[in-house]
Design a protein around this motif. Structure first.
Motif, PDB file in Angstrom:
ATOM      1  N   ARG A   1       0.825  -1.212   0.000  1.00 48.65           N
ATOM      2  CA  ARG A   1       0.000   0.000   0.000  1.00 48.65           C
ATOM      3  C   ARG A   1       0.861   1.264   0.000  1.00 48.65           C
ATOM      4  N   GLN A   2       1.915   1.234   0.810  1.00 49.88           N
ATOM      5  CA  GLN A   2       2.794   2.398   0.844  1.00 49.88           C
ATOM      6  C   GLN A   2       3.527   2.581  -0.487  1.00 49.88           C
ATOM      7  N   LEU A   3       3.921   1.477  -1.100  1.00 47.77           N
ATOM      8  CA  LEU A   3       4.590   1.560  -2.398  1.00 47.77           C
ATOM      9  C   LEU A   3       3.648   2.118  -3.457  1.00 47.77           C
ATOM     10  N   SER A   4       2.383   1.706  -3.407  1.00 47.67           N
ATOM     11  CA  SER A   4       1.411   2.236  -4.369  1.00 47.67           C
ATOM     12  C   SER A   4       1.178   3.722  -4.133  1.00 47.67           C
ATOM     13  N   GLN A   5       1.173   4.157  -2.857  1.00 44.25           N
ATOM     14  CA  GLN A   5       1.006   5.577  -2.574  1.00 44.25           C
ATOM     15  C   GLN A   5       2.193   6.390  -3.097  1.00 44.25           C
ATOM     16  N   VAL A   6       3.388   5.813  -2.973  1.00 45.10           N
ATOM     17  CA  VAL A   6       4.571   6.501  -3.484  1.00 45.10           C
ATOM     18  C   VAL A   6       4.454   6.722  -4.991  1.00 45.10           C
ATOM     19  N   TYR A   7       4.101   5.713  -5.711  1.00 45.86           N
ATOM     20  CA  TYR A   7       4.037   5.849  -7.165  1.00 45.86           C
ATOM     21  C   TYR A   7       2.813   6.645  -7.599  1.00 45.86           C
ATOM     22  N   ARG A   8       1.736   6.614  -6.824  1.00 51.99           N
ATOM     23  CA  ARG A   8       0.589   7.462  -7.144  1.00 51.99           C
ATOM     24  C   ARG A   8       0.976   8.935  -7.001  1.00 51.99           C
ATOM     25  N   TYR A   9       1.723   9.217  -5.951  1.00 48.21           N
ATOM     26  CA  TYR A   9       2.181  10.596  -5.732  1.00 48.21           C
ATOM     27  C   TYR A   9       3.106  11.029  -6.865  1.00 48.21           C
ATOM     28  N   VAL A  10       3.985  10.136  -7.292  1.00 40.28           N
ATOM     29  CA  VAL A  10       4.896  10.448  -8.392  1.00 40.28           C
ATOM     30  C   VAL A  10       4.116  10.796  -9.653  1.00 40.28           C
ATOM     31  N   LEU A  11       3.080  10.022  -9.933  1.00 40.38           N
ATOM     32  CA  LEU A  11       2.274  10.288 -11.128  1.00 40.38           C
ATOM     33  C   LEU A  11       1.493  11.584 -10.990  1.00 40.38           C
ATOM     34  N   ASP A  12       0.959  11.857  -9.789  1.00 39.12           N
ATOM     35  CA  ASP A  12       0.197  13.094  -9.586  1.00 39.12           C
ATOM     36  C   ASP A  12       1.094  14.326  -9.670  1.00 39.12           C
ATOM     37  N   ALA A  13       2.362  14.174  -9.245  1.00 43.15           N
ATOM     38  CA  ALA A  13       3.275  15.322  -9.201  1.00 43.15           C
ATOM     39  C   ALA A  13       3.851  15.667 -10.562  1.00 43.15           C
ATOM     40  N   ARG A  14       3.753  14.759 -11.516  1.00 40.90           N
ATOM     41  CA  ARG A  14       4.335  15.013 -12.826  1.00 40.90           C
ATOM     42  C   ARG A  14       3.661  16.204 -13.485  1.00 40.90           C
ATOM     43  N   GLY A  15       4.475  17.125 -14.008  1.00 40.42           N
ATOM     44  CA  GLY A  15       3.945  18.291 -14.700  1.00 40.42           C
ATOM     45  C   GLY A  15       3.616  19.457 -13.791  1.00 40.42           C
TER      46      GLY A  15
ATOM     47  N   VAL B   1       3.973  25.625  -0.126  1.00 38.77           N
ATOM     48  CA  VAL B   1       4.249  24.734  -1.251  1.00 38.77           C
ATOM     49  C   VAL B   1       5.753  24.660  -1.497  1.00 38.77           C
ATOM     50  N   VAL B   2       6.173  23.575  -2.120  1.00 36.24           N
ATOM     51  CA  VAL B   2       7.559  23.353  -2.526  1.00 36.24           C
ATOM     52  C   VAL B   2       7.545  22.622  -3.863  1.00 36.24           C
ATOM     53  N   PRO B   3       8.653  22.599  -4.587  1.00 32.64           N
ATOM     54  CA  PRO B   3       8.720  21.777  -5.802  1.00 32.64           C
ATOM     55  C   PRO B   3       8.491  20.311  -5.455  1.00 32.64           C
ATOM     56  N   PRO B   4       7.752  19.575  -6.258  1.00 31.64           N
ATOM     57  CA  PRO B   4       7.468  18.164  -5.935  1.00 31.64           C
ATOM     58  C   PRO B   4       8.727  17.310  -5.911  1.00 31.64           C
ATOM     59  N   LEU B   5       8.734  16.342  -4.993  1.00 40.18           N
ATOM     60  CA  LEU B   5       9.803  15.352  -4.855  1.00 40.18           C
ATOM     61  C   LEU B   5      11.120  15.966  -4.392  1.00 40.18           C
ATOM     62  N   SER B   6      11.048  17.157  -3.785  1.00 40.88           N
ATOM     63  CA  SER B   6      12.263  17.771  -3.247  1.00 40.88           C
ATOM     64  C   SER B   6      12.826  16.938  -2.105  1.00 40.88           C
ATOM     65  N   LEU B   7      11.942  16.516  -1.200  1.00 43.18           N
ATOM     66  CA  LEU B   7      12.395  15.749  -0.045  1.00 43.18           C
ATOM     67  C   LEU B   7      12.907  14.374  -0.465  1.00 43.18           C
ATOM     68  N   GLN B   8      12.262  13.758  -1.447  1.00 41.02           N
ATOM     69  CA  GLN B   8      12.732  12.447  -1.905  1.00 41.02           C
ATOM     70  C   GLN B   8      14.161  12.542  -2.409  1.00 41.02           C
ATOM     71  N   LEU B   9      14.451  13.610  -3.152  1.00 40.29           N
ATOM     72  CA  LEU B   9      15.804  13.770  -3.692  1.00 40.29           C
ATOM     73  C   LEU B   9      16.830  13.888  -2.564  1.00 40.29           C
ATOM     74  N   LEU B  10      16.503  14.690  -1.544  1.00 41.11           N
ATOM     75  CA  LEU B  10      17.441  14.890  -0.441  1.00 41.11           C
ATOM     76  C   LEU B  10      17.586  13.634   0.399  1.00 41.11           C
ATOM     77  N   LEU B  11      16.490  12.913   0.611  1.00 38.90           N
ATOM     78  CA  LEU B  11      16.562  11.667   1.380  1.00 38.90           C
ATOM     79  C   LEU B  11      17.367  10.609   0.626  1.00 38.90           C
ATOM     80  N   GLU B  12      17.138  10.509  -0.678  1.00 35.37           N
ATOM     81  CA  GLU B  12      17.900   9.553  -1.478  1.00 35.37           C
ATOM     82  C   GLU B  12      19.384   9.892  -1.483  1.00 35.37           C
ATOM     83  N   ASN B  13      19.702  11.199  -1.554  1.00 35.63           N
ATOM     84  CA  ASN B  13      21.100  11.606  -1.497  1.00 35.63           C
ATOM     85  C   ASN B  13      21.750  11.198  -0.187  1.00 35.63           C
TER      86      ASN B  13
END
Length: 363
Positions: free
Chosen positions: A210-224, A267-279
């Motif tokens: 469920r959490q994985l699906s939420q992650v990818y749903r968010y990714v799709l919603d944030a596109r554009g 508001v912030v640019p989408p996936l900003s936190l993901q980038l920093l966490l992955e780094n």
């Protein structure tokens, strides 16, 4: 979705009086004064003393009016841009240029009459004297139109060039963000973790899916999208961190700000936190004995989001890191606001401070 800081940075035109231009300007003013003197006082050609006086006065007018209008252009470019308010800039241009030019004309005319003609101050404001200001003011209007038109065209051209450059950077940033969103390594690691969970802890495996699906749903919603609500970004970070905790266990410790402390308009640019966490995960060693500490904090004013992680660098294999994640994030912010992303690396921690933007009410 728009944000209050969605504006282009101000352009800065070259200095008005750069040292290399002084000689060129002086020669131009001298030539202009000679031409005006020659054609405006043809009766002076036989009288060298009168011709010299006329030339000096003309040169004083030319230099004073050029400096007045030139500094006016430079000052107005800094404090009243053509791009922000065209009407306001036009009104200020007329007031500053004509007002300053009139002061120069009055001052030079007064000095000439007092020094050479023994005139009194009272005579300088008499009605006949004002007639002598008409021609210099006419020349001023023509010169002012030329200089301010040049300023407008330079500002307009600079804005076009900067906007084109920012659009190119934004397109590159979006392409890189999309590439990172669909990183096959993340999916591969998630599926490996899910495989072990299905066999050992089926209930946790269901939650993981469920959490994985939420992650990818968010990714799709944030596109554009250029920006996204900070609350949504933090909720996404929680889902993303849940997946990472399954992989790292006690080796990863993260603190997040409470959602009720976040402004609904932040508001912030989408996936900003993901980038920093992955780094942080990619560049640092994380073990149960020395866990990777990550802290995400919002300042009291709610204007900056501070992401810090403990610094225990690990060797990164060639090709594993392209080193374009942070430049990508910085480029996206540069497209949205003039306030920069702050990056600091110390002996024990790595810190990134993100500006938090605010939505503008469309009503």
């Amino acid at each position: 979705m728009s944000a209050s800081a969605l504006r282009l940075p101000e352009t800065t035109l070259p200095p008005l009086l750069a040292p290399r231009t002084w000689l060129r300007v002086l020669m131009l003013l001298l030539l202009l004064s000679v031409v005006i003197t020659a054609f405006s006082c043809t009766q002076c050609w036989g009288d060298w003393e009168r011709l010299l006086i006329t030339f000096i006065i003309t040169f004083a007018y030319s230099t004073g009016l050029w400096l007045t209008n030139g500094f006016a252009v430079d000052w107005l470019n800094r404090y009243a841009s053509w791009k922000e308010n065209l009407t306001r800039r036009l009104v200020l241009t007329l007031l500053v240029s004509l007002g300053g030019s009139l002061l120069v004309i009055v001052a030079i005319n007064a000095a000439y009459r007092i020094i050479l003609m023994d005139a009194t101050l009272a005579s300088l404001v008499s009605k006949p004297e004002w007639n002598g200001y008409a021609f210099p003011l006419l020349i001023t209007v023509i010169c002012s139109l030329i200089m301010h038109s040049r300023s407008f065209l330079l500002s307009w051209r600079e804005a076009l060039v900067r906007n084109e450059r920012l659009q190119k950077e934004m397109a590159q940033a979006e392409a890189e963000t999309l590439r990172q969103q669909l990183d096959p390594h993340f999916l591969f690691n998630s599926l490996n973790a899910l495989t072990s969970l299905v066999e050992e802890e089926p209930q946790l495996a269901v939650r993981f899916i469920r959490q994985l699906s939420q992650v990818y749903r968010y990714v799709l919603d944030a596109r554009g999208r250029e920006v996204i609500y900070l609350r949504d970004e933090l909720e996404f970070a929680e889902s993303f961190l849940f997946l990472q905790r399954i992989r790292y266990g006690e080796a990863l410790q993260v603190t997040l700000p409470p959602l009720n402390s976040i402004s609904p308009q932040a508001v912030v640019p989408p996936l900003s936190l993901q980038l920093l966490l992955e780094n942080a995960l990619k560049h640092n060693v994380a073990t149960p004995s020395q866990p990777l500490q990550v802290s995400i904090e919002l300042d009291e004013a709610g204007r900056h989001l501070r992401v810090r992680n403990s610094l225990r660098p690990r060797r990164v294999a060639p090709g594993e890191c392209a080193g374009i994640g942070l430049p990508n994030l910085t480029g996206r912010y540069r497209h949205l606001t003039t306030e920069p992303v702050q990056i600091a690396s110390g002996a024990e921690e790595f810190v990134v401070i993100l500006p938090v933007l605010q939505l503008v009410n469309s009503e």
